[in-house]
Design a protein around this motif. Structure first.
Motif, PDB file in Angstrom:
ATOM      1  N   THR A  86      33.508  35.746  -1.094  1.00 48.95           N
ATOM      2  CA  THR A  86      32.243  35.553  -0.701  1.00 48.95           C
ATOM      3  C   THR A  86      31.832  34.330  -1.072  1.00 48.95           C
ATOM      4  OG1 THR A  86      32.267  37.811  -1.573  1.00 48.95           O
ATOM      5  CG2 THR A  86      30.177  36.615  -1.600  1.00 48.95           C
ATOM      6  N   THR A  87      32.403  33.675  -2.428  1.00 46.61           N
ATOM      7  CA  THR A  87      31.690  32.238  -2.554  1.00 46.61           C
ATOM      8  C   THR A  87      32.084  31.073  -1.578  1.00 46.61           C
ATOM      9  OG1 THR A  87      32.098  32.826  -5.086  1.00 46.61           O
ATOM     10  CG2 THR A  87      31.917  30.399  -4.528  1.00 46.61           C
ATOM     11  N   LEU A 112      29.036  34.697  -9.095  1.00 41.96           N
ATOM     12  CA  LEU A 112      30.213  35.169  -8.456  1.00 41.96           C
ATOM     13  C   LEU A 112      31.588  34.484  -9.111  1.00 41.96           C
ATOM     14  CD1 LEU A 112      29.433  35.669  -4.990  1.00 41.96           C
ATOM     15  CD2 LEU A 112      29.421  37.354  -6.577  1.00 41.96           C
ATOM     16  N   ILE A 113      31.137  33.272  -9.544  1.00 39.51           N
ATOM     17  CA  ILE A 113      32.198  32.406 -10.435  1.00 39.51           C
ATOM     18  C   ILE A 113      32.544  33.077 -11.590  1.00 39.51           C
ATOM     19  CG2 ILE A 113      33.106  30.615 -11.571  1.00 39.51           C
ATOM     20  CD1 ILE A 113      31.500  28.874  -9.238  1.00 39.51           C
ATOM     21  N   CYS A 117      35.170  37.957  -4.895  1.00 42.57           N
ATOM     22  CA  CYS A 117      34.262  36.838  -5.291  1.00 42.57           C
ATOM     23  C   CYS A 117      34.732  35.407  -4.838  1.00 42.57           C
ATOM     24  CB  CYS A 117      34.405  36.824  -6.941  1.00 42.57           C
ATOM     25  SG  CYS A 117      33.547  38.126  -7.568  1.00 42.57           S
ATOM     26  N   MET A 124      26.375  32.030  -6.225  1.00 47.68           N
ATOM     27  CA  MET A 124      27.828  31.483  -6.076  1.00 47.68           C
ATOM     28  C   MET A 124      28.121  31.446  -7.605  1.00 47.68           C
ATOM     29  SD  MET A 124      28.294  28.895  -2.905  1.00 47.68           S
ATOM     30  CE  MET A 124      26.909  27.672  -3.374  1.00 47.68           C
TER      31      MET A 124
END
Length: 758
Positions: free
Chosen positions: A291-292, A271-272, A288, A268
């Motif tokens: 998904t997060t 992805l940020i 992103c 996570m």
């Protein structure tokens, strides 16, 4: 609001479409729909009120952009502001977005610094730097032809209203930076290492698919992927992000670096920041974020419908940047994701092979209207190619590039070995795709269509997704037939159109006229202008690709009945080779005295070539062109131009090529009764033609001038314009009005003229 976020998201989309396309009737349909939901106790009065309030807010938020900005153009200014984007470094230029503040308004400029030395970038030019910029702001180039790419609107959808070119580093003095510079510097450093350590071929694909930088990819590859509906593979989206997340999870867990719970937290975090490392494309942010958000729900052991998650992410994205919704990658990303969500159960009931086919089918047909709106054509065989190529990218290309990147940073020696393997395999696949493209590309050109057709398609398509989800086969067959009928209607619609057109395209310094008869009884072109590359020696396909082809595709034209070439100058025939390659041209008509050496490279087995001279009649489906000139071969090539007289839409027309005043005098002697309602001015308004005597004898109501903006020849000449004004001849010119179109109906009434620019 769990379960109702989808209603809010859908209401926001309806509001945006209504405002953007001025389709205000959609607000009425929205009200009726919400009222029915309320009457059936599907929503409460509180939820109804919230949905309506959000719709009103979004409508105001997306009210048409104000293009009048405080920054003046065409005069040098000194501006104080900030670099707000990554500095895009190319071989011959650097570009970035500069934001300055004037009169309490913020304004963004696209700044381009042209260089000779690629190492000349000052170290003080950084994202977030405060700068003094000196230069002359300019308005971005605007589309001047139907179908032409509008760079001004493209930048406006990125909140950029002006552009500025600089050639001296002293024009921009900066200091400082912000945290974004660190991410962009990290991205640049990794891409530099990729470029240095592996082959140019593999590095180009790695940078495109993992870092969102496709500048190193061959433009022919990008165009080819576009033709086969594979563009989504070149834009980082949910597919790429999902593979990256899965790859990292596998590495962390299998190597024992972290537990599953900690791995999710680490991913996570990655992805940020990944959108910043991959260029910040809206589709990447969407993937992103989603998904997060999903991982966070799993981490918190909370359940939320995936359609609601998508709706929340959509609302957050448009609030973060209202212009994202106008970007093609953002639209592709959300539509494919929504379609796959609606078809989740259908996919779950599939075998692995069926999943590949069904995902390709859903992805392709969910994007079909956008493909047609932006590119005006559809390739039926693209479904088969997608079924083959998408799994190849999913299972091999992206995972292999992720492994190469990991090894490149940790064990460069092993990366080189994989690099060579990737080069051989991927080169073979691209060669195969080249062969397929060359042998099997048969596009269905549909042309432009209204927002009504767009809404109708998605209503049918999403209904299809729902009935398939519930296994209702009869309804599914009916909806599939309805969608095929929709596509068939777009294909045959031009043949039901009672209107014909004569369009003089703005192709700069040259001539291209397209004539379309009512009910598509005939499509003719008079001249097909081209231009040279910057060295003024090499022929360029720029005019064909940017103006002629998009215009024809927008009109739904893929076959041309006849091309008439006035004479052999490049500004009248330069795009002919590309036209013959890209379109089915039945007949080519030239003068008896045409320079045939200019046609050697355009030979085509499917195109007949006919020669004509004075006194001949060129006729096709009751549309006739009378040849008034030439009589004999003349030394001056311009004077060998075909001069054509025609009656189109209850008006008489005279097309004069590039003839001089001497030929005009001959025409007056040979045809003393010759008059015309519309005159295509000879030689772009040059002073060596369009004499007072000729204009008085011809007595046209309208003169058309095809001429390049700020051309080096000074066309049209001032004395010619003065003569036209003195004789009260209305004048339309492409450099000022863009494309000029005469539209008429097949009922005996005179048509009307319109210009693309106001």
């Amino acid at each position: 609001m769990n379960g109702y976020w989808r209603l809010i998201g859908l209401s926001a989309i309806i509001a945006i479409v209504s405002i953007t396309y001025e389709a205000y009737f959609l607000f009425g349909l929205l009200m009726i729909w919400l009222y029915l939901l309320y009457r059936k106790d599907r929503i409460t009065i509180r939820q109804l009120t919230m949905i309506l309030m959000i719709s009103v807010f979004v409508s105001g938020y997306y009210f048409p952009l104000e293009t009048n900005t405080p920054l003046k153009t065409e005069e040098e200014q000194q501006l104080t502001g900030t670099i707000v984007s990554e500095i895009n470094k190319q071989k011959t230029y650097y570009s970035f977005i500069f934001q300055h503040k004037a009169n309490q308004q913020k304004e963004r400029l696209q700044v381009t610094y042209f260089i000779d030395d690629p190492t000349a970038l000052p170290t003080s030019w950084k994202t977030g730097a405060t700068c003094q910029l000196t230069g002359t702001p300019e308005l971005p180039s605007k589309s001047k032809n139907p179908g032409e790419f509008d760079y001004q609107v493209y930048l406006l959808h990125k909140n950029i209203t002006k552009q500025m070119n600089i050639t001296d580093t002293k024009a921009l003095r900066c200091s400082g930076s912000n945290f974004l510079h660190l991410f962009y510097r990290m991205r640049a450093t990794v891409m530099e290492k990729v470029t240095e350590r592996i082959s140019p071929f593999t590095s180009a694909w790695l940078k495109a698919l993992l870092f969102g930088n496709d500048h190193a990819l061959d433009s022919a590859i990008v165009s080819q992927f576009q033709r086969w509906n594979l563009s989504h593979l070149l834009a980082i989206s949910g597919l790429h992000v999902g593979l990256i997340a899965g790859f990292l999870f596998f590495i962390f867990v299998k190597t024992g670096v972290a537990t599953k719970e900690k791995s999710i937290i680490i991913i996570m975090g990655v992805l940020i920041i990944y959108p910043l490392l991959s260029g910040g494309a809206p589709s990447v942010w969407r993937a992103c974020f989603m998904t997060t958000f999903g991982m966070l729900m799993i981490q918190q052991q909370r359940k939320m419908r995936i359609l609601d998650i998508l709706s929340i992410i959509f609302l957050l994205c448009i609030l973060f940047n209202k212009q994202w919704i106008f970007q093609l990658g953002f639209q592709f990303s959300f539509l494919v994701t929504l379609s796959l969500i609606l078809s989740k159960q259908w996919l779950n009931r599939s075998t692995k092979l069926q999943v590949l086919v069904r995902v390709s089918f859903i992805s392709m047909f969910s994007l079909l209207p956008l493909q047609l709106i932006h590119f005006y054509f559809f390739n039926p065989l693209a479904l088969i190619v997608n079924i083959l190529i998408v799994p190849y990218f999913t299972l091999l290309v992206i995972p292999l590039l992720l492994i190469i990147l990991s090894l490149l940073l940790l064990f460069p020696v092993f990366a080189v070995t994989l690099d060579q393997g990737f080069l051989k395999v991927h080169s073979f696949v691209l060669t195969l795709l080249d062969w397929i493209d060359d042998q099997m590309f048969y596009p269905i050109v549909t042309g432009d269509f209204s927002v009504f057709y767009l809404l109708l398609y998605y209503l049918l398509f999403f209904a299809l997704c729902v009935v398939i989800e519930y296994g209702k086969k009869k309804q599914a067959v009916f909806l599939i037939l309805a969608l095929l009928s929709w596509l068939f209607w777009l294909e045959v619609k031009p043949y039901t159109n009672p209107y014909g057109t004569v369009t003089m395209l703005d192709i700069g310094q040259g001539d291209t006229i397209v004539i379309e008869l009512p009910y598509r009884k005939g499509v003719f072109m008079i001249d097909v202008a081209g231009e040279m590359a910057h060295n003024f020696e090499t022929p360029s396909d720029q005019i064909y690709k940017q103006v002629i082809k998009p215009f024809l595709y927008r009109k739904g034209i893929n076959k041309i009945d006849m091309v008439i070439l006035s004479h052999a100058d490049h500004d009248h025939i330069g795009s002919l080779p590309y036209l013959l390659e890209g379109f089915d041209v039945k007949h080519l008509v030239i003068s008896d005295y045409f320079d045939l050496t200019r046609l050697q490279e355009t030979a085509s087995n499917n195109t007949s070539i006919a020669t004509v001279k004075k006194g001949d009649i060129i006729e096709y489906n009751n549309q006739a062109f009378q040849v008034l000139h030439p009589v004999t071969r003349l030394q001056e090539r311009n004077d060998n131009s075909l001069v054509l007289f025609a009656e189109i839409g209850e008006l008489t027309w005279l097309f004069t090529g590039d003839i001089s005043k001497e030929i005009e005098n001959e025409l007056m002697v040979t045809y003393p009764q010759l008059t015309a309602d519309v005159l295509k001015l000879a030689h772009h308004g040059s002073s060596d033609s369009s004499t007072s005597a000729f204009l008085q004898a011809l007595h046209p109501d309208l003169a058309l001038i095809s001429v390049g903006e700020k051309n080096r020849y000074g066309h049209p000449a001032k004395d010619v314009l003065d003569r036209l004004k003195q004789l009260d001849i209305l004048t339309l010119r492409t450099d000022q009005q863009g494309a000029i179109t005469y539209t008429y109906k097949d009922n005996g009434e005179q048509g009307t003229f319109s210009t693309f620019l106001p």
